[in-house]
Design a protein around this motif. Sequence first.
Motif, PDB file in Angstrom:
ATOM      1  N   LEU A 182       0.839  -1.150  -0.142  1.00 19.56           N
ATOM      2  CA  LEU A 182       0.047  -0.221  -0.133  1.00 19.56           C
ATOM      3  C   LEU A 182       0.773   1.274  -0.060  1.00 19.56           C
ATOM      4  O   LEU A 182       1.871   1.507   0.623  1.00 19.56           O
ATOM      5  N   THR A 183       0.542   2.273  -0.696  1.00 18.18           N
ATOM      6  CA  THR A 183       1.332   3.536  -0.984  1.00 18.18           C
ATOM      7  C   THR A 183       0.706   4.731  -0.361  1.00 18.18           C
ATOM      8  O   THR A 183       1.110   5.701   0.074  1.00 18.18           O
ATOM      9  N   ASN A 184      -0.669   4.760  -0.842  1.00 17.00           N
ATOM     10  CA  ASN A 184      -1.603   5.971  -0.540  1.00 17.00           C
ATOM     11  C   ASN A 184      -2.084   5.806   0.972  1.00 17.00           C
ATOM     12  O   ASN A 184      -3.169   5.465   1.133  1.00 17.00           O
ATOM     13  N   ILE A 185      -1.347   6.209   1.876  1.00 14.93           N
ATOM     14  CA  ILE A 185      -1.603   5.902   3.397  1.00 14.93           C
ATOM     15  C   ILE A 185      -1.916   7.151   3.936  1.00 14.93           C
ATOM     16  O   ILE A 185      -1.206   8.191   3.949  1.00 14.93           O
ATOM     17  N   ALA A 186      -3.141   7.419   4.585  1.00 10.86           N
ATOM     18  CA  ALA A 186      -3.323   8.414   5.460  1.00 10.86           C
ATOM     19  C   ALA A 186      -3.261   8.402   6.914  1.00 10.86           C
ATOM     20  O   ALA A 186      -3.240   7.246   7.330  1.00 10.86           O
ATOM     21  N   MET A 187      -2.797   9.461   7.734  1.00  8.22           N
ATOM     22  CA  MET A 187      -3.064   9.018   8.919  1.00  8.22           C
ATOM     23  C   MET A 187      -3.997  10.268   9.544  1.00  8.22           C
ATOM     24  O   MET A 187      -4.205  11.286   9.030  1.00  8.22           O
ATOM     25  N   VAL A 188      -4.920   9.829  10.693  1.00  3.41           N
ATOM     26  CA  VAL A 188      -5.967  10.727  11.223  1.00  3.41           C
ATOM     27  C   VAL A 188      -5.571  10.807  12.478  1.00  3.41           C
ATOM     28  O   VAL A 188      -5.349   9.702  13.188  1.00  3.41           O
ATOM     29  N   ALA A 189      -5.211  11.942  13.103  1.00  4.91           N
ATOM     30  CA  ALA A 189      -4.705  12.539  14.416  1.00  4.91           C
ATOM     31  C   ALA A 189      -5.449  13.402  14.798  1.00  4.91           C
ATOM     32  O   ALA A 189      -6.364  14.166  14.243  1.00  4.91           O
ATOM     33  N   HIS A 190      -5.326  13.708  16.531  1.00  4.11           N
ATOM     34  CA  HIS A 190      -5.993  14.874  16.971  1.00  4.11           C
ATOM     35  C   HIS A 190      -5.063  16.010  16.554  1.00  4.11           C
ATOM     36  O   HIS A 190      -3.906  16.047  16.425  1.00  4.11           O
ATOM     37  N   LYS A 191      -5.832  17.047  16.637  1.00  6.42           N
ATOM     38  CA  LYS A 191      -5.118  18.337  16.619  1.00  6.42           C
ATOM     39  C   LYS A 191      -4.747  18.881  17.906  1.00  6.42           C
ATOM     40  O   LYS A 191      -5.542  19.158  18.672  1.00  6.42           O
ATOM     41  N   SER A 192      -3.343  18.696  18.194  1.00  9.16           N
ATOM     42  CA  SER A 192      -2.986  18.892  19.502  1.00  9.16           C
ATOM     43  C   SER A 192      -1.651  19.443  19.307  1.00  9.16           C
ATOM     44  O   SER A 192      -0.683  18.572  18.536  1.00  9.16           O
ATOM     45  N   ALA A 193      -1.077  20.073  20.289  1.00  9.36           N
ATOM     46  CA  ALA A 193       0.211  20.476  20.624  1.00  9.36           C
ATOM     47  C   ALA A 193       1.262  19.456  21.540  1.00  9.36           C
ATOM     48  O   ALA A 193       2.329  19.674  21.622  1.00  9.36           O
ATOM     49  N   LEU A 194       0.129  18.850  21.946  1.00  7.93           N
ATOM     50  CA  LEU A 194       0.898  17.868  23.133  1.00  7.93           C
ATOM     51  C   LEU A 194       1.901  16.914  22.303  1.00  7.93           C
ATOM     52  O   LEU A 194       1.667  16.508  21.192  1.00  7.93           O
ATOM     53  N   VAL A 195       2.922  16.682  22.886  1.00  8.70           N
ATOM     54  CA  VAL A 195       4.163  15.768  22.535  1.00  8.70           C
ATOM     55  C   VAL A 195       3.941  14.448  22.101  1.00  8.70           C
ATOM     56  O   VAL A 195       4.353  14.203  20.986  1.00  8.70           O
ATOM     57  N   HIS A 196       3.062  13.672  22.727  1.00  9.71           N
ATOM     58  CA  HIS A 196       2.756  12.441  22.094  1.00  9.71           C
ATOM     59  C   HIS A 196       2.079  12.560  21.005  1.00  9.71           C
ATOM     60  O   HIS A 196       2.250  11.673  19.968  1.00  9.71           O
ATOM     61  N   MET A 197       1.269  13.312  20.495  1.00 10.67           N
ATOM     62  CA  MET A 197       0.527  13.463  19.251  1.00 10.67           C
ATOM     63  C   MET A 197       1.579  13.842  18.290  1.00 10.67           C
ATOM     64  O   MET A 197       1.673  13.199  17.180  1.00 10.67           O
ATOM     65  N   LYS A 198       2.399  14.957  18.346  1.00 10.56           N
ATOM     66  CA  LYS A 198       3.343  15.265  17.693  1.00 10.56           C
ATOM     67  C   LYS A 198       4.441  14.170  17.348  1.00 10.56           C
ATOM     68  O   LYS A 198       4.589  13.870  15.932  1.00 10.56           O
ATOM     69  N   GLU A 199       4.619  13.370  18.051  1.00 13.48           N
ATOM     70  CA  GLU A 199       5.549  12.115  17.967  1.00 13.48           C
ATOM     71  C   GLU A 199       4.860  10.981  17.285  1.00 13.48           C
ATOM     72  O   GLU A 199       5.475  10.459  16.271  1.00 13.48           O
ATOM     73  N   GLU A 221      -6.286  16.074  10.743  1.00  9.60           N
ATOM     74  CA  GLU A 221      -6.396  16.531  12.242  1.00  9.60           C
ATOM     75  C   GLU A 221      -7.753  16.561  12.559  1.00  9.60           C
ATOM     76  O   GLU A 221      -8.449  17.497  12.042  1.00  9.60           O
ATOM     77  N   ILE A 222      -8.167  15.924  13.776  1.00  9.52           N
ATOM     78  CA  ILE A 222      -9.550  15.948  14.371  1.00  9.52           C
ATOM     79  C   ILE A 222      -9.607  16.786  15.737  1.00  9.52           C
ATOM     80  O   ILE A 222      -8.622  16.542  16.542  1.00  9.52           O
ATOM     81  N   ARG A 223     -10.529  17.821  15.809  1.00 11.09           N
ATOM     82  CA  ARG A 223     -10.719  18.248  17.112  1.00 11.09           C
ATOM     83  C   ARG A 223     -11.121  17.407  18.298  1.00 11.09           C
ATOM     84  O   ARG A 223     -12.039  16.863  18.001  1.00 11.09           O
ATOM     85  N   PHE A 224     -10.882  17.744  19.464  1.00 12.91           N
ATOM     86  CA  PHE A 224     -11.372  16.916  20.390  1.00 12.91           C
ATOM     87  C   PHE A 224     -12.502  17.038  20.922  1.00 12.91           C
ATOM     88  O   PHE A 224     -13.266  15.988  21.121  1.00 12.91           O
ATOM     89  N   ASP A 225     -13.160  18.187  20.593  1.00 15.78           N
ATOM     90  CA  ASP A 225     -14.545  18.564  20.953  1.00 15.78           C
ATOM     91  C   ASP A 225     -15.440  18.449  19.734  1.00 15.78           C
ATOM     92  O   ASP A 225     -16.570  18.955  19.717  1.00 15.78           O
ATOM     93  N   ASN A 226     -14.945  17.770  18.659  1.00 13.92           N
ATOM     94  CA  ASN A 226     -15.703  17.673  17.432  1.00 13.92           C
ATOM     95  C   ASN A 226     -15.429  16.555  16.533  1.00 13.92           C
ATOM     96  O   ASN A 226     -15.494  16.682  15.328  1.00 13.92           O
ATOM     97  N   TYR A 227     -15.501  15.423  17.203  1.00 13.21           N
ATOM     98  CA  TYR A 227     -15.079  14.003  16.632  1.00 13.21           C
ATOM     99  C   TYR A 227     -15.761  13.816  15.216  1.00 13.21           C
ATOM    100  O   TYR A 227     -15.321  13.835  14.167  1.00 13.21           O
ATOM    101  N   ASP A 228     -17.126  13.784  15.590  1.00 12.57           N
ATOM    102  CA  ASP A 228     -18.022  13.542  14.723  1.00 12.57           C
ATOM    103  C   ASP A 228     -17.991  14.274  13.287  1.00 12.57           C
ATOM    104  O   ASP A 228     -18.101  13.734  12.222  1.00 12.57           O
ATOM    105  N   THR A 254     -10.077   6.194  20.441  1.00  8.95           N
ATOM    106  CA  THR A 254     -11.316   7.032  20.166  1.00  8.95           C
ATOM    107  C   THR A 254     -11.476   7.349  18.734  1.00  8.95           C
ATOM    108  O   THR A 254     -12.304   7.116  18.059  1.00  8.95           O
ATOM    109  N   LEU A 255     -10.299   7.550  18.223  1.00 13.17           N
ATOM    110  CA  LEU A 255     -10.148   8.286  16.649  1.00 13.17           C
ATOM    111  C   LEU A 255     -10.350   6.731  16.014  1.00 13.17           C
ATOM    112  O   LEU A 255     -11.300   7.031  14.820  1.00 13.17           O
ATOM    113  N   SER A 256      -9.997   5.645  16.239  1.00 16.85           N
ATOM    114  CA  SER A 256     -10.180   4.415  15.567  1.00 16.85           C
ATOM    115  C   SER A 256     -11.573   3.906  15.541  1.00 16.85           C
ATOM    116  O   SER A 256     -12.233   3.642  14.620  1.00 16.85           O
TER     117      SER A 256
END
Length: 337
Positions: A182-199, A221-228, A254-256
């Motif tokens: 697979l090559t067209n791989i996306a990542m869905v993450a939280h919109k956050s400045a916290l180091v664990h998400m940045k990593e 990037e998904i906001r914590f207060d606006n998942y859906d 939760t994102l999963s």
Amino acid sequence: MQKRVSLKDIANKVGVSIALVSYVMNGQEKEKRVGAGVVKKIREAAEELNYQPNQIARSLRMKTTKTIGLIVADIANPFFGQLARIIENEANQYGYTVIFGSSDEDEIKSAALINTFLNRQVDGLIIVPAEGSGSQIQSLLKKKIPLVLVDRYFPEINASHIVLDNFQATYDATVHHIKKGLTNIAMVAHKSALVHMKERIRGYREAMSDHHLSEFICVEEIRFDNYDVDMEKVFSDFEKTNKNINAIVFATNTLSIFGLYHIHKNCLKVPENLAFIGFDGGDVFDLFNPPLSFVQQPLEEMGKESFKILMDLMNGSSKISQIMLSPTLIERDNREC
């Protein structure tokens, strides 16, 4: 209102001194060499009179409440719920009670919880820090409150913490997709400045770059207060502008789960239309055929070690323990039926 039974009442009933009763009720009978017969009489009298110790007064005498505060992001999240249970079980073995609270990823709520716990005279704190709560942690350290950060930390703050190797977690997950062709791989993450998400985002990006797939990098990037709403937009964007996406790495449990809901809503099949790797697993992952792959965090070790570190700090240790745990990629690509 019935009068509270006091040590004096027990002493009068047995015919001994208040000090002697105090030794027995505080478990100091051996240290103070109180005879077994007297101990038996005092305990029987206490039970007969329905004596209830004054825990506040006892805490003031002993300079400990045998309670700790635990602040997580959201106790309803299975990851944090399991982590809390592990910490609670570990604390119980040492006679500690755990008071829980959820910050809901809100620094104001986090501050309110910390104040509440401190007013309750907790002996120490285990905190999953919210974004923007760094100053709260620094204030606690300045006051010499024993604390341990878990799951996340602030690189600029020298506090004890125990976290996952978040970079390696998503690096391995992304490479797993790549090895499947697979090559067209996306990542869905939280919109956050916290180091664990940045990593976690960095791990994905470097895996793509190391395998010469930089042109396909796609981070949503998904906001914590606006998942859906945000997740709906992610899948809409895939449909409109990036139809070739054939795999996703989700950055949290939760994102999963929200992602799986929208995969189902959009009538996509896993892995035929879209390959999937999530975080932490769970019952919903097992309902797919084949069951879904995920990054497993060492929750048991994380929970037990966080309490062990806190115990050392509460017992007077000044050692700063900073632990990074290795992730495990649970690969389940074979159909079970």
